[in-house]
Design a protein around this motif. Structure first.
Motif, short mmCIF file in Angstrom:
data_model
loop_
_atom_site.label_atom_id
_atom_site.label_comp_id
_atom_site.label_asym_id
_atom_site.label_seq_id
_atom_site.Cartn_x
_atom_site.Cartn_y
_atom_site.Cartn_z
N GLU A 113 72.56 73.41 50.81
CA GLU A 113 71.95 72.76 49.64
C GLU A 113 72.97 71.89 48.92
O GLU A 113 72.65 70.80 48.45
N SER A 133 73.05 77.61 48.46
CA SER A 133 73.71 77.64 49.76
C SER A 133 74.61 76.42 49.95
O SER A 133 74.44 75.39 49.28
N VAL A 134 75.52 76.54 50.89
CA VAL A 134 76.41 75.42 51.22
C VAL A 134 75.58 74.25 51.72
O VAL A 134 75.87 73.09 51.39
#
Length: 157
Positions: free
Chosen positions: A83, A80-81
């Protein structure tokens, strides 16, 4: 602070609150002349970190280069962005905690690879293949072996 609307030099602070995880302060201001409101951000000014590149040229540290490299290596991977942003924050914290004025790009690259190995193995190999300029399959296989040995050690724990 000058008003961005009428250029009057006197403005008053209406509200202040922490922003960006307490790394800056957001101030809501009002112009004493025209009455319009605007927002300013206050950050600590630090001495810029200089990166020494492979060819010994120097340039100012640029967070977006790390972000782009990680984004490219995580392309079409289940990351994900959020992360990615946390990984970049972690990398940047490690770099700045070294308290150096100059740092070699190779040191930054190794820190990025360490963090990517924990984040996503395929992304790690992608980044390593570009960063280490794999010349042949054997070099590629050596990186895969590092991942496999790390995975085996984690299973033993």
């Amino acid at each position: 602070m000058k008003c961005p609307f009428c250029a009057h030099e006197n403005t008053k602070v209406i509200d202040s609150r922490p922003a960006d995880d307490n790394n800056s302060i957001r101030r809501r201001r009002e112009c004493e002349k025209c009455g319009k409101r605007f927002t300013t951000y206050e950050k600590i000014e630090s001495i810029p970190l200089v990166v020494i590149k492979k060819d010994n040229t120097r340039e100012t540290y640029d967070r977006s280069k790390i972000e782009r490299g990680i984004l490219r290596s995580c392309h079409k991977r289940p990351v994900s962005v959020g992360e990615i942003e946390r990984a970049v924050d972690d990398i940047e914290n490690r770099i700045f905690n070294m308290e150096l004025k100059e740092i070699e790009s190779s040191v930054i690259g190794e820190i990025v690879m360490e963090r990517l190995m924990d984040l996503e193995e395929v992304a790690y190999v992608r980044f390593a293949s570009v960063y280490r300029e794999f010349k042949d399959v054997n070099t590629f296989m050596n990186e895969i072996k590092k991942i496999l040995s790390k995975t085996e050690k984690e299973k033993e724990k």
